[in-house]
Enzyme design. Structure first.
Site, PDB file in Angstrom:
ATOM      1  CG  PHE A  41      -8.155   7.518   9.586  1.00  0.00           C
ATOM      2  CD1 PHE A  41      -8.581   6.356   8.969  1.00  0.00           C
ATOM      3  CD2 PHE A  41      -9.089   8.446   9.975  1.00  0.00           C
ATOM      4  CE1 PHE A  41      -9.928   6.143   8.722  1.00  0.00           C
ATOM      5  CE2 PHE A  41     -10.446   8.235   9.738  1.00  0.00           C
ATOM      6  CZ  PHE A  41     -10.860   7.086   9.109  1.00  0.00           C
ATOM      7  CB  ILE A  89      -8.828 -11.860   2.491  1.00  0.00           C
ATOM      8  CG1 ILE A  89      -7.796 -11.156   1.604  1.00  0.00           C
ATOM      9  CG2 ILE A  89      -9.948 -10.907   2.894  1.00  0.00           C
ATOM     10  CD1 ILE A  89      -6.983 -10.064   2.270  1.00  0.00           C
ATOM     11  CG  ASN A 108     -15.554 -10.574   6.975  1.00  0.00           C
ATOM     12  OD1 ASN A 108     -16.108 -10.810   5.893  1.00  0.00           O
ATOM     13  ND2 ASN A 108     -16.200 -10.119   8.020  1.00  0.00           N
ATOM     14  CB  THR A 140     -14.961  -6.310   7.197  1.00  0.00           C
ATOM     15  OG1 THR A 140     -14.275  -7.546   7.348  1.00  0.00           O
ATOM     16  CG2 THR A 140     -16.318  -6.388   7.866  1.00  0.00           C
ATOM     17  CD  GLN A 182      -8.873  -2.599   7.015  1.00  0.00           C
ATOM     18  OE1 GLN A 182      -9.210  -3.792   7.078  1.00  0.00           O
ATOM     19  NE2 GLN A 182      -7.847  -2.128   7.688  1.00  0.00           N
ATOM     20  CE  LYS A 192       1.717 -10.790   2.097  1.00  0.00           C
ATOM     21  NZ  LYS A 192       2.790 -10.812   1.061  1.00  0.00           N
ATOM     22  CD  GLU A 215      -1.172   1.506   8.045  1.00  0.00           C
ATOM     23  OE1 GLU A 215      -1.186   2.711   7.752  1.00  0.00           O
ATOM     24  OE2 GLU A 215      -1.725   1.045   9.064  1.00  0.00           O
TER      25      GLU A 215
END
Ligand code: FES
Ligand code: FES
Lengths: 711, 213
Positions: A235, A601, A603, A606, A610, A673, A677
């Site tokens: 992180f 996107i 996948n 996953t 996230q 993109k 975060e």
């Protein structure tokens, strides 16, 4: 026509290793003669170590060595004449102490228990100097950082909000927050001779670790091999090479044995960075019909006396909404504490908490729905850089999120909806994070059996990098994912950037995309077909027919010039529905929806995880997390998981991730993109705004603990 | 700065080849020279004392780990976690805090979930330990392991061993009756990557499926 693999949900390719305990993290490799190193922290806050009595420790059972500032061999990169001087704290290089917990000795023994025990026998004497850890008390000592992008910013007129018809002027506090990845920071190092070292370390960037350690020990980079095959979360805490990592390498050289240095959880509160405590003032001015006429955003953040840390804590106010007048000011306050580090959604999440909270306050002052207010101030271009967006679908994010959370049920009057004993509230918080793409290289090997291996020296701290890369490759090559393997986490692979700033899929994914395109072109050429043919390829057949044992191809990939003509950001809108118990102040987050415009996107499976993970981080920021220093002693009083509360399972509702999933036409060939975060930025204000909607109580200092809701 | 003193390695010692006892060498060394017969001093110099002491310092420990019986010799202060990871090289069990605050080190001791960092290894004499490495049946994953893959119940994977061991026990204990109950009884296992919703979904699937778990 080939099948479109991108976007299909694919289970993690390293899932089996992770659920069977087979995934090896940096502290889990066994070497003959492995020894264990334990750091001894300073017990003062500021001053000098005048002596370290190591006799008892050095004669304790199993101890090989005790390194102190008084006997340490010099690290070349720490010296003033170094070619590339190492920045930041130089452990054991001098006898200065800058913060409580700074290591003043390192004990190396043949077992962890023996090293831990011997470390308790090390006794230091100090000359104590006065110290400052109290942020509030020292806020006037804030300085403007040197780097240009942190200079005061003015567009139009400064403080224009003051003359507006309707205005909000408030202060918002983001406390210090610790990254606390589950894996303790660990480094295992061994030398072969004096010029070659192998290091297994918790790193987000094997290439940057290689550069840092090569610079510290004045080695050729290729003689520094870095491994970080599995990283147990980070992180941001492993974006840089920390002094204790260099100390582990130094110790391994000194004792001529492999050395493993693991931080304790408590040491992770002082030695590997944190999100800095930031006090922010926001001024918003608007016309009566809700048009922003001025935004002022001023922040003060913690930094260390020995190293300046900066982040984009005010920048979001310059571009997220349209306003003719904007000014920002950012100052850092040097204190006797460890240096901060970017923590997921770094300064942007701190800034967005303030801006999005103030905007919510403005919506009540104007009596305009918060979503409507955002629409009235929608930024069609990036006013900060005066550039068009490469893509922006934030309006759709508002719409989708509002539908899913049931925004229509929200009452514009706080504290008016109840469900049984509980007050119900809804909130929105938005965010943006720059979409980046760095130079990355990838090497592809097509085997005789038609299988593919791709390599790039990126890392994976959890998002599923290798899985995403395989999806991209499978898509371009038109072959099943099972036939493709991807290697990462080793500095001997083709160079790639550090995993950070949500840029891995954009940077490394582009290299993977390009190397696969290059392979297709190569094979078509070998077959005498036009390079850009779209014919299906039987990879095993071509390689056989060409009589090749295998075929290897490498590419480097980076942005074209066109990217400079656009402003590129990921955007998010987070929606929260909360229940607040009016008698106990307990907040239950009922529902959280994260709607994201992050381009294509890769996948869904996953990526959704996230997004949820970022939301959990945002819940921690909003509800539970605060590292507290007792300023009388200059030390953290909650440096462990019992007293520093990260969210646990019972704190977390079902979370829904919604993707706009439209490729960005500019940033890279896949159109991604980044989401790392943006998954966190905007979550905390969404919750804080929902809590206000439920209760009418505006909490302007995170975390929103129950006591703050019992007025 | 004071003068550089000799680095912390005592001369002529290869520490890894043997251990030292401090009772002769350190505080009592001079006294020992004065009071003991020459033979004992000689023994001290050749580290015999250390070897003898190191032997008595350790305790025998018999445990069955993942179906394999181990006869070990461990220091009384060693935790089960440390012995699993460092002596038996079973690194699937993770250390996240070493203080009983995170659950990363969860294993089954005689079928019950235990934070192995809070359990001194010697207290496990004659006990049966299952770690994440012993959960699958050969190549066939335990249903909970499969469910974690299917529901993406992890990201970095560092808390995962502990989560899975805890999840299996959670169902055994009868604490997986509802989503709320699962959340409550899985709250001793921290996941900083925030895989909680997916973990709950995985456990629910196994629990509802009536899998052997
Ligand atoms: S390592 Fe045992 S509970 Fe954290
Ligand atoms: S998967 Fe990373 S801590 Fe749980």
């Amino acid at each position: 026509m080939k099948k479109d693999t991108i976007g299909e949900p694919l289970s993690r390719v390293d899932g089996r290793l992770k659920v069977t305990g087979g995934a090896k993290y940096s502290g889990e490799y066994k070497f003959p003669g492995l020894t264990y190193a334990v750091l001894v922290p300073a017990t003062i806050v500021n001053g000098t170590v005048t002596a370290v009595d190591i006799k008892a420790a050095k004669y304790a059972p199993g101890v090989l060595a005790v390194i102190t500032p008084f006997n340490a061999e010099k690290v070349p990169g720490y010296q003033p004449d170094a070619k590339k001087p190492v920045k930041g704290l130089k452990l054991f290089n001098d006898n200065q102490v800058h913060f409580n917990g700074q290591p003043i000795a390192l004990v190396i023994a043949d077992t962890f228990e023996r090293a831990t025990y011997a470390a308790t026998l090390v006794k230091a004497t100090y000359q104590v100097q006065p110290f400052e850890t109290d942020f509030r008390k020292n806020i006037d000592k804030g300085v403007t950082p040197n780097a240009g992008k942190y200079k005061d910013y003015v567009r139009g007129e400064a403080d224009a909000y003051k003359n507006a018809q309707v205005k909000i002027e408030q202060e918002y506090i983001q406390p210090s927050e610790m990254h606390n990845p589950m894996e303790l920071h660990v480094t295992t190092a061994y030398w072969e001779g004096d010029n070659k070292v192998t290091v297994y370390t918790k790193s987000q960037g094997v290439m940057s670790s290689q550069r840092a350690i090569a610079a510290a020990f004045n080695l050729e980079p290729q003689n520094v091999l870095i491994n970080a095959r599995f990283v147990g979360g980070a992180f941001g805490s492993s974006l840089r090479t920390w002094p204790h990592e260099i100390a582990a390498v130094q110790a391994a050289k000194f004792v001529k044995h492999p050395v493993k240095l693991t931080l304790t959880r408590e040491q992770m509160f002082t030695l590997v960075g944190y999100r800095p405590l930031t006090i922010q003032k926001i001024g918003l001015g608007a016309t009566a019909d809700g048009k922003l006429t001025g935004i002022t955003h001023e922040s003060h953040s913690q930094t260390a006396v020995y190293e300046e840390f900066t982040e984009n804590a005010v920048n979001v106010s310059r571009f997220l909404y349209q306003s003719p007048n904007v000014n920002t000011r950012y100052k850092v306050v040097p204190l006797h504490i460890g240096v901060p580090a970017p923590m997921r959604g770094p300064g942007e999440s701190t800034g967005a908490y303030a801006l999005e909270s103030a905007l919510d306050e403005l919506s009540y002052a104007l009596n305009i729905d918060p979503i409507e207010l955002r629409l009235r101030n929608y930024a069609d271009i990036d006013q900060e850089r005066n550039l068009p967006w490469s893509s922006k679908h934030l309006k759709e994010c508002y719409q989708l999120g509002a539908d899913r959370i049931g925004w229509a049920n929200r009452s514009p009057k706080p504290g008016t909806i109840k469900d049984g004993d509980w007050l119900v509230g809804y909130g929105i918080g938005c965010g943006a994070f720059g979409a980046y793409r760095g130079h990355a290289e990838a090497k592809l090997k097509l085997m005789a059996d038609g299988s593919i291996n791709i390599q790039s020296a990126t890392t994976d701290i959890g998002p599923g990098t290798n899985t995403a890369m395989i999806v991209i490759a499978a898509d371009v090559l038109g072959m099943p994912a099972e036939k493709i393997t991807f290697d990462l986490g080793n500095s001997s692979l083709p160079p790639a950037p550090t995993q950070g700033g949500s840029s891995t899929v954009s940077s490394v994914g582009s290299a993977v995309h390009d190397v696969c395109v290059a392979l297709r072109q190569k094979l078509y050429t070998l077959q005498g077909k036009p390079r850009d043919s779209m014919d299906e390829i039987d990879y095993a057949a071509v390689i056989k027919e060409q009589n090749l044992p295998y075929l290897e191809i490498s590419v480097g990939s980076e942005s074209g010039d066109n990217a400079k003509n656009y402003s590129m950001y990921s955007f998010s809108a987070h929606f929260a529905k909360v229940y607040v118990h009016p008698l106990t102040g307990v907040v239950k987050i009922k529902n959280l929806i994260a709607v994201v415009d992050a381009g294509k996107i890769v996948n869904q499976k996953t990526a959704a995880s996230q997004m949820k993970g970022g939301a959990v981080g945002g819940i921690g920021m909003a509800m539970t997390e605060e590292a507290i220093i007792d300023n009388r002693f200059g030390r953290y009083i909650n440096g462990n998981f019992a007293d520093y509360h990260v969210p646990v399972n019972a704190d977390i509702p079902q979370i829904e991730a919604v993707f706009i999933n439209k490729p960005d036409p500019v940033i890279n060939p896949v159109g991604t993109k980044g989401i790392g975060e943006i998954s966190l930025i905007g979550v905390a204000p969404a919750i804080a705004n929902a809590v206000f909607n439920a209760t009418g109580i505006r909490v302007r200092d995170l975390p929103i603990t129950p006591d703050k809701l019992l007025s | 700065m004071p003068e550089k003193e000799t680095p912390g390695v005592p001369e002529n010692e290869n520490i890894l080849s043997g251990t030292r006892r401090d009772f002769l060498k350190q505080s009592g060394f001079l006294t020992a020279v004065a009071l003991t017969p020459i033979g004992i001093v000689k023994a001290a110099e050749s580290h015999l004392d250390e070897k003898v002491a190191a032997f008595f310092e350790k305790m025998p420990l018999k445990m069955e780990v993942n179906g394999v019986s181990h006869q070990l010799s461990v220091e009384p202060r060693s935790t089960l976690l440390e012995v699993l990871r460092e002596q038996l090289d079973l690194t699937g069990t993770k250390k996240g805090c070493d203080r009983g605050q995170c659950g990363a080190c969860t294993v089954h001791v005689n079928g019950k979930r235990v934070n192995s960092c809070l359990s001194l290894a010697i207290t496990n004499n004659n006990k049966t330990i299952t770690t994440i490495e012993g959960l699958a049946d050969g190549d066939e994953l335990h249903p909970m392991q499969q469910a974690f893959i299917d529901h993406d119940g992890f990201q970095c994977g560092y808390c995962t061993s502990g989560q899975i061991m805890s999840a299996v026990a959670c169902i055994h204990e009868g604490h997986a009756g509802s989503e709320t109950e699962i959340r409550e009884f899985m709250s001793g296992n921290i996941c900083r990557c925030g895989a909680y919703p997916n973990i709950v979904n995985a456990i629910q699937e196994v629990s509802k499926g009536g899998n052997k778990a």
